[in-house]
Design a protein around this motif. Structure first.
Motif, short mmCIF file in Angstrom:
data_model
loop_
_atom_site.label_atom_id
_atom_site.label_comp_id
_atom_site.label_asym_id
_atom_site.label_seq_id
_atom_site.Cartn_x
_atom_site.Cartn_y
_atom_site.Cartn_z
N ALA A 163 0.43 -1.17 8.16
CA ALA A 163 2.07 -0.78 7.84
C ALA A 163 2.23 0.42 7.22
O ALA A 163 3.03 1.44 7.43
N LEU A 164 1.23 0.93 6.24
CA LEU A 164 1.61 2.29 5.68
C LEU A 164 1.24 3.26 6.88
O LEU A 164 1.98 4.46 6.60
N TYR A 165 0.35 3.20 7.43
CA TYR A 165 0.19 4.25 8.61
C TYR A 165 1.29 4.27 9.53
O TYR A 165 1.85 5.47 9.93
N ARG B 169 3.50 7.47 10.35
CA ARG B 169 3.83 7.80 11.75
C ARG B 169 5.29 8.08 12.09
O ARG B 169 5.76 8.95 12.89
N LEU B 170 5.96 7.05 11.33
CA LEU B 170 7.67 7.25 11.74
C LEU B 170 8.32 8.16 10.85
O LEU B 170 9.69 8.30 11.01
N MET C 114 0.97 -1.06 -0.15
CA MET C 114 -0.03 -0.08 0.21
C MET C 114 0.94 1.20 0.03
O MET C 114 1.72 1.42 0.63
N LEU C 115 0.69 2.23 -1.02
CA LEU C 115 1.58 3.31 -1.17
C LEU C 115 0.74 4.67 -0.99
O LEU C 115 -0.40 4.60 -1.42
N ASP C 116 1.36 5.65 -0.44
CA ASP C 116 0.77 6.93 -0.33
C ASP C 116 1.72 8.11 -0.62
O ASP C 116 2.86 7.92 0.07
N ILE D 164 5.36 3.50 2.14
CA ILE D 164 5.01 2.23 1.61
C ILE D 164 4.67 1.16 2.80
O ILE D 164 5.71 1.04 3.66
N GLY D 165 3.65 0.48 2.75
CA GLY D 165 3.34 -0.47 3.89
C GLY D 165 3.39 -1.89 3.02
O GLY D 165 2.95 -1.82 1.84
#
Length: 306
Positions: A276-278, A282-283, A168-170, A255-256
């Motif tokens: 994982a994307l979140y 967050r990191l 998952m990518l943002d 990317i998660g």
């Protein structure tokens, strides 16, 4: 059992319908029963088999990037270009292990016209279905296509006992870019990112626009470590500067990454990739985060400082 057209012919002429005429009538009726190109060609192949014996049939439509094969190919070919009122419908090829005669070619011609209208309808249906599953801005598959593909690939992975991974990518801070430079620049950036994504993944991977600036990649036959390696390659490729609407921009992506477990369904697999994307966001963004399916640990890949 005779069809109605057989009965009408017998009533009118006082004799059974000739075999070739009967076959033509039957085939014409059969070809009206499907809009799936593969099924249509199978029906056509079966219908002409007794008149033009063949071991293989291939269909190609270059403008639609469509290739369909039925049965095995042979050493000799009988090729026909399909045209209906100046509309290109592609090319149909019969094949077998012995040469085709002139009579074979004429018989093939006599059946081709039965295929033209059903084939045109099938092509239009195929195009409509493809458009319904494609994002118009980026050309990638849309959410509907993602759901259907993930369900299919998950079942296939279960049956084969093979790995399956999802990204998952943002795009980071996309809204800020969109608000500052306008939607035209934002759209340009989304198209550019889609090109990078398509060019970086492997031919077996499938890319989708999940919604807004969020994207997904389905990776069949791929374990979590290999998926994370590819995710990092995507992240690095995205960082190269690009000019949109006269504005030099440098985007980054978070990317998660996760992989299929025995207990997963489509919802839990996508949900874990989204979590994982979140975490990557967050990191600190511009990083990949690999979620351990068991939930015991994870791997975070952050950009290296020079």
């Amino acid at each position: 059992m005779w069809s109605e057209c057989h009965k009408c012919y017998a009533a009118r002429y006082g004799e059974p319908m000739p075999a070739a005429t009967a076959a033509t009538a039957d085939l014409l009726l059969q070809l009206q029963t499907t809009l799936e190109i593969q099924d249509l060609l199978c029906l056509f192949s079966e219908g002409v088999q007794s008149f033009v014996p063949h071991s293989g049939l291939r269909y190609r439509h270059s403008s639609n990037d469509l290739k369909v094969g039925v049965w095995e190919d042979g050493s000799y070919h009988c090729r026909k270009v399909l045209v209906l009122v100046d509309e290109d419908l592609g090319e149909l090829v019969l094949s077998r292990s012995e040469p085709f005669s002139g009579e074979d070619s004429r018989r093939f011609d006599s059946f081709i016209h039965l295929l033209l209208h059903p084939l045109r309808n099938a092509l239009r249906y195929s195009c409509a279905m493809e458009n319904a599953h494609r994002d118009p801005l980026t050309g990638l598959g849309n959410r509907r296509a993602l759901d259907a593909t993930l369900a299919r690939d998950l079942q296939l992975a279960r049956r084969r006992g093979s790995p399956l991974s999802v990204l998952m990518l943002d795009l980071d801070r996309f809204k800020m870019i969109n608000d500052r430079y306008g939607h035209a620049v934002g759209d340009c950036l989304l198209r550019h990112f889609s090109r990078i994504l398509s060019e970086t993944v492997r031919s077996s991977d499938l890319c989708f626009r999940y919604g807004g600036e969020e994207f997904a990649v389905i990776m069949p036959d791929t374990d979590s470590n290999s998926a994370n390696t590819l995710a990092e390659r995507i992240r690095q490729a995205v960082m190269l500067p690009h000019c949109c609407g006269g504005h030099p921009l440098q985007m980054t992506v978070s990317i998660g990454v996760t992989s299929l477990t025995d207990k997963d369904n489509e919802r839990t697999l996508l949900g874990r990739a989204d979590q994982a994307l979140y975490q990557a966001k967050r990191l600190g963004r511009n990083r990949t985060h690999l979620a351990n399916p068991a939930g015991t640990s994870s791997i975070d890949t952050a950009p290296k400082c020079s």
